[in-house]
Design a protein around this motif. Structure first.
Motif, mmCIF file in Angstrom:
data_model
loop_
_atom_site.group_PDB
_atom_site.id
_atom_site.type_symbol
_atom_site.label_atom_id
_atom_site.label_comp_id
_atom_site.label_asym_id
_atom_site.label_seq_id
_atom_site.Cartn_x
_atom_site.Cartn_y
_atom_site.Cartn_z
ATOM 1 N N MET A 156 0.817 -1.193 0.000
ATOM 2 C CA MET A 156 0.000 0.000 0.000
ATOM 3 C C MET A 156 0.871 1.270 0.000
ATOM 4 O O MET A 156 0.581 2.222 -0.699
ATOM 5 C CB MET A 156 -0.914 -0.034 1.230
ATOM 6 C CG MET A 156 -1.890 1.087 1.278
ATOM 7 S SD MET A 156 -3.060 0.923 -0.042
ATOM 8 C CE MET A 156 -4.236 2.105 0.408
ATOM 9 N N PHE A 157 1.933 1.250 0.811
ATOM 10 C CA PHE A 157 2.833 2.394 0.881
ATOM 11 C C PHE A 157 3.515 2.634 -0.467
ATOM 12 O O PHE A 157 3.636 3.776 -0.912
ATOM 13 C CB PHE A 157 3.875 2.176 1.980
ATOM 14 C CG PHE A 157 4.879 3.281 2.069
ATOM 15 C CD1 PHE A 157 4.517 4.511 2.601
ATOM 16 C CD2 PHE A 157 6.172 3.112 1.608
ATOM 17 C CE1 PHE A 157 5.439 5.543 2.679
ATOM 18 C CE2 PHE A 157 7.099 4.137 1.677
ATOM 19 C CZ PHE A 157 6.723 5.360 2.219
ATOM 20 N N LEU A 158 3.957 1.550 -1.124
ATOM 21 C CA LEU A 158 4.604 1.679 -2.432
ATOM 22 C C LEU A 158 3.645 2.246 -3.472
ATOM 23 O O LEU A 158 4.040 3.057 -4.315
ATOM 24 C CB LEU A 158 5.150 0.333 -2.891
ATOM 25 C CG LEU A 158 6.478 -0.065 -2.247
ATOM 26 C CD1 LEU A 158 6.829 -1.501 -2.608
ATOM 27 C CD2 LEU A 158 7.568 0.870 -2.696
ATOM 28 N N LYS A 159 2.386 1.830 -3.388
ATOM 29 C CA LYS A 159 1.381 2.349 -4.319
ATOM 30 C C LYS A 159 1.209 3.859 -4.129
ATOM 31 O O LYS A 159 1.179 4.613 -5.107
ATOM 32 C CB LYS A 159 0.052 1.631 -4.097
ATOM 33 C CG LYS A 159 -1.043 2.095 -5.012
ATOM 34 C CD LYS A 159 -2.330 1.353 -4.731
ATOM 35 C CE LYS A 159 -3.452 1.857 -5.597
ATOM 36 N NZ LYS A 159 -4.715 1.185 -5.290
ATOM 37 N N GLN A 160 1.127 4.299 -2.881
ATOM 38 C CA GLN A 160 0.974 5.726 -2.598
ATOM 39 C C GLN A 160 2.206 6.519 -3.051
ATOM 40 O O GLN A 160 2.081 7.606 -3.603
ATOM 41 C CB GLN A 160 0.731 5.945 -1.098
ATOM 42 C CG GLN A 160 -0.579 5.374 -0.605
ATOM 43 C CD GLN A 160 -1.778 6.045 -1.234
ATOM 44 O OE1 GLN A 160 -1.764 7.241 -1.502
ATOM 45 N NE2 GLN A 160 -2.817 5.273 -1.500
ATOM 46 N N MET A 161 3.377 5.970 -2.822
ATOM 47 C CA MET A 161 4.602 6.642 -3.258
ATOM 48 C C MET A 161 4.676 6.722 -4.784
ATOM 49 O O MET A 161 5.088 7.741 -5.339
ATOM 50 C CB MET A 161 5.839 5.919 -2.703
ATOM 51 C CG MET A 161 5.993 6.039 -1.205
ATOM 52 S SD MET A 161 6.066 7.742 -0.632
ATOM 53 C CE MET A 161 7.577 8.285 -1.360
ATOM 54 N N PHE A 162 4.256 5.656 -5.457
ATOM 55 C CA PHE A 162 4.240 5.651 -6.917
ATOM 56 C C PHE A 162 3.271 6.694 -7.451
ATOM 57 O O PHE A 162 3.593 7.453 -8.374
ATOM 58 C CB PHE A 162 3.882 4.245 -7.430
ATOM 59 C CG PHE A 162 3.826 4.148 -8.918
ATOM 60 C CD1 PHE A 162 4.991 4.209 -9.673
ATOM 61 C CD2 PHE A 162 2.618 4.010 -9.579
ATOM 62 C CE1 PHE A 162 4.943 4.130 -11.046
ATOM 63 C CE2 PHE A 162 2.564 3.930 -10.948
ATOM 64 C CZ PHE A 162 3.731 3.990 -11.688
ATOM 65 N N LEU A 163 2.070 6.760 -6.853
ATOM 66 C CA LEU A 163 1.084 7.758 -7.276
ATOM 67 C C LEU A 163 1.589 9.177 -7.011
ATOM 68 O O LEU A 163 1.377 10.089 -7.819
ATOM 69 C CB LEU A 163 -0.243 7.524 -6.566
ATOM 70 C CG LEU A 163 -1.033 6.307 -7.020
ATOM 71 C CD1 LEU A 163 -2.258 6.113 -6.142
ATOM 72 C CD2 LEU A 163 -1.439 6.440 -8.471
ATOM 73 N N ALA A 164 2.265 9.387 -5.886
ATOM 74 C CA ALA A 164 2.824 10.710 -5.589
ATOM 75 C C ALA A 164 3.901 11.077 -6.602
ATOM 76 O O ALA A 164 3.966 12.227 -7.066
ATOM 77 C CB ALA A 164 3.387 10.732 -4.172
#
Length: 163
Positions: free
Chosen positions: A1-9
């Motif tokens: 989930m954290f990686l997904k948020q970082m990728f979207l950012a």
């Protein structure tokens, strides 16, 4: 989930940088800010004007992303800064005045930008030559501008934007 948020950012930030670079490239290529400085006779302050455009863009972007911080009206209403009875009226008047001033300056800026782009590309004379339009070009341009003005007035007075 954290990686997904970082990728979207990362993707969102990159896309924002690309779009803002494109917008500033257009403003620089048409020479809008130096033209404004020349018309206002403050040519020695071109860099200050350019910095103000950038600061305005950053502040507008901040308020677009963090809209909770732009809710000045709700703060004024909740705390009744002008007294319980007068707060609503004062804030409506101030809000309307702010909208009028912002709309005026935004319209001037967009109109100048459109004219600068049209002048840079020489689209109007080329178009007039291609269709054999010899007389009344100024009237045609005025008619287009008046049509846009009337459309905007109808749009906002009839509150079409709420539907």
């Amino acid at each position: 989930m954290f990686l997904k948020q970082m990728f979207l950012a990362l993707i969102g930030g990159s896309a924002g940088l690309i779009v803002s670079a494109g917008v500033f490239t257009v403003l620089i290529s048409v020479g809008l800010i130096p033209r404004f400085a020349g018309k206002m006779h403050v040519a020695d302050k071109v860099f200050v004007l350019e910095e103000m455009v950038i600061c305005g863009t950053l502040v507008g972007s901040f308020f677009s992303i963090y809209s909770r911080w732009a809710m000045i009206g709700s703060f004024v209403r909740e705390h009744a800064l002008f007294g319980a009875a007068a707060t609503e009226g004062v804030w409506r008047f101030a809000g309307t005045l702010i909208q009028i001033i912002f709309g005026l300056f935004a319209g001037i800026f967009v109109g100048c930008l459109a004219l600068a782009i049209a002048e840079m590309l020489n689209t109007i004379p080329v178009f007039a030559r291609r269709i054999g339009f010899r007389h009344g070009l100024g009237i045609a341009i005025l008619a287009v501008a008046m049509g846009k003005l009337i459309g905007s007035v109808i749009y906002f007075t009839q509150r079409i934007f709420l539907q």
